[in-house]
Design an enzyme around this catalytic site. Sequence first.
Site, PDB file in Angstrom:
ATOM      1  N   PRO A   9      50.988 -71.329 -60.623  1.00 16.52           N
ATOM      2  CA  PRO A   9      52.359 -71.058 -61.054  1.00 16.52           C
ATOM      3  C   PRO A   9      52.586 -71.208 -62.557  1.00 16.52           C
ATOM      4  CG  PRO A   9      52.229 -73.156 -59.887  1.00 16.52           C
ATOM      5  CD  PRO A   9      50.912 -72.448 -59.673  1.00 16.52           C
ATOM      6  N   ASN A  10      53.396 -70.290 -63.047  1.00 14.72           N
ATOM      7  CA  ASN A  10      53.867 -70.249 -64.445  1.00 14.72           C
ATOM      8  C   ASN A  10      52.804 -69.794 -65.439  1.00 14.72           C
ATOM      9  OD1 ASN A  10      56.546 -71.256 -63.792  1.00 14.72           O
ATOM     10  ND2 ASN A  10      55.528 -73.198 -63.372  1.00 14.72           N
ATOM     11  N   ARG A  17      55.198 -69.228 -72.846  1.00 12.56           N
ATOM     12  CA  ARG A  17      55.508 -70.555 -72.329  1.00 12.56           C
ATOM     13  C   ARG A  17      54.946 -71.655 -73.244  1.00 12.56           C
ATOM     14  NH1 ARG A  17      52.155 -73.234 -67.323  1.00 12.56           N
ATOM     15  NH2 ARG A  17      53.466 -75.079 -67.123  1.00 12.56           N
ATOM     16  N   TYR A  22      50.174 -74.285 -74.800  1.00 12.24           N
ATOM     17  CA  TYR A  22      49.316 -73.297 -74.136  1.00 12.24           C
ATOM     18  C   TYR A  22      48.870 -72.131 -75.023  1.00 12.24           C
ATOM     19  CZ  TYR A  22      50.930 -75.866 -70.038  1.00 12.24           C
ATOM     20  OH  TYR A  22      51.211 -76.859 -69.140  1.00 12.24           O
ATOM     21  N   ASN A  71      42.585 -72.421 -61.947  1.00  9.49           N
ATOM     22  CA  ASN A  71      43.600 -73.240 -62.613  1.00  9.49           C
ATOM     23  C   ASN A  71      44.821 -73.210 -61.698  1.00  9.49           C
ATOM     24  OD1 ASN A  71      45.482 -74.532 -64.168  1.00  9.49           O
ATOM     25  ND2 ASN A  71      45.108 -73.347 -66.026  1.00  9.49           N
ATOM     26  N   ALA A  74      50.506 -76.472 -61.819  1.00 11.22           N
ATOM     27  CA  ALA A  74      51.237 -77.634 -61.284  1.00 11.22           C
ATOM     28  C   ALA A  74      50.786 -78.011 -59.869  1.00 11.22           C
ATOM     29  CB  ALA A  74      52.732 -77.364 -61.315  1.00 11.22           C
ATOM     30  N   GLU A  95      37.200 -76.149 -61.620  1.00 13.39           N
ATOM     31  CA  GLU A  95      38.603 -76.412 -61.949  1.00 13.39           C
ATOM     32  C   GLU A  95      38.772 -76.358 -63.461  1.00 13.39           C
ATOM     33  OE1 GLU A  95      39.959 -80.262 -60.655  1.00 13.39           O
ATOM     34  OE2 GLU A  95      41.863 -80.075 -61.735  1.00 13.39           O
ATOM     35  N   HIS A  97      41.673 -76.420 -66.857  1.00 15.98           N
ATOM     36  CA  HIS A  97      43.019 -76.570 -67.405  1.00 15.98           C
ATOM     37  C   HIS A  97      42.983 -76.234 -68.880  1.00 15.98           C
ATOM     38  CE1 HIS A  97      44.539 -78.231 -63.725  1.00 15.98           C
ATOM     39  NE2 HIS A  97      43.442 -78.971 -63.662  1.00 15.98           N
ATOM     40  N   ARG A 104      48.519 -86.137 -71.221  1.00 15.91           N
ATOM     41  CA  ARG A 104      49.917 -85.793 -70.938  1.00 15.91           C
ATOM     42  C   ARG A 104      50.504 -86.796 -69.920  1.00 15.91           C
ATOM     43  NH1 ARG A 104      50.221 -79.504 -69.873  1.00 15.91           N
ATOM     44  NH2 ARG A 104      52.434 -79.943 -70.257  1.00 15.91           N
TER      45      ARG A 104
HETATM   46  C1  DQA Z   1      47.818 -76.717 -66.619  1.00 13.07           C
HETATM   47  C2  DQA Z   1      48.218 -78.190 -66.635  1.00 13.07           C
HETATM   48  C3  DQA Z   1      49.204 -78.497 -65.521  1.00 13.07           C
HETATM   49  O1  DQA Z   1      49.567 -79.877 -65.543  1.00 13.07           O
HETATM   50  C4  DQA Z   1      50.452 -77.671 -65.692  1.00 13.07           C
HETATM   51  O2  DQA Z   1      51.338 -77.884 -64.618  1.00 13.07           O
HETATM   52  C5  DQA Z   1      50.178 -76.221 -65.861  1.00 13.07           C
HETATM   53  C6  DQA Z   1      49.034 -75.808 -66.673  1.00 13.07           C
HETATM   54  C7  DQA Z   1      46.899 -76.370 -67.798  1.00 13.07           C
HETATM   55  O3  DQA Z   1      46.220 -75.348 -67.699  1.00 13.07           O
HETATM   56  O4  DQA Z   1      46.898 -77.056 -68.810  1.00 13.07           O
HETATM   57  O5  DQA Z   1      50.960 -75.370 -65.448  1.00 13.07           O
HETATM   58  O6  DQA Z   1      47.096 -76.467 -65.423  1.00 13.07           O
END
Ligand code: DQA
Length: 137
Positions: A9-10, A17, A22, A71, A74, A95, A97, A104
């Site tokens: 998501p997002n 964003r 990011y 990835n 959230a 995995e 990120h 964080r």
């Molecule tokens: C994320 C880190 C997560 O905590 C966050 O909710 C994201 C992006 C990252 O790629 O840094 O949406 O996965």
Amino acid sequence: MKIIIINGPNLNLLGKREPEVYGNMTFDTFFDELKKKYPSITLSYFQSNIEGELIDKIQEVGFSYDGIILNAAAYTHTSVGIGDAVKAIATPVIEVHISNTFSRETFRHQSFISPNAKGIIIGFGLKSYELALQSFL
Ligand code: DQA
């Protein structure tokens, strides 16, 4: 070699964003560059904001692809279902990120993916995806 990048998501909002976290690049631009740089890999991409769709995709590719770069955004920190899907399949999952989740908020320190991932790459910006790809080569 068949590899898929699955984004949660997002992450469709990359480029717009929180650019200070990011970066400024859209994922489409990054993905096009990645495909050009690694022409020998059959690379595909899936993004969803919906937990069940992510689980469906993991199941769909999880017995035929050579690798999944995930990835879960959230959902990493909340989804037992995605963690179980990663455990259920045969394809290895890396995995990734973009941000360093450990620098964080504490709720981002927990991952339901990590225990079942082949490896974890965190905090290198979009380069995290490329490093994951290289790990499959
Ligand atoms: C994320 C880190 C997560 O905590 C966050 O909710 C994201 C992006 C990252 O790629 O840094 O949406 O996965």
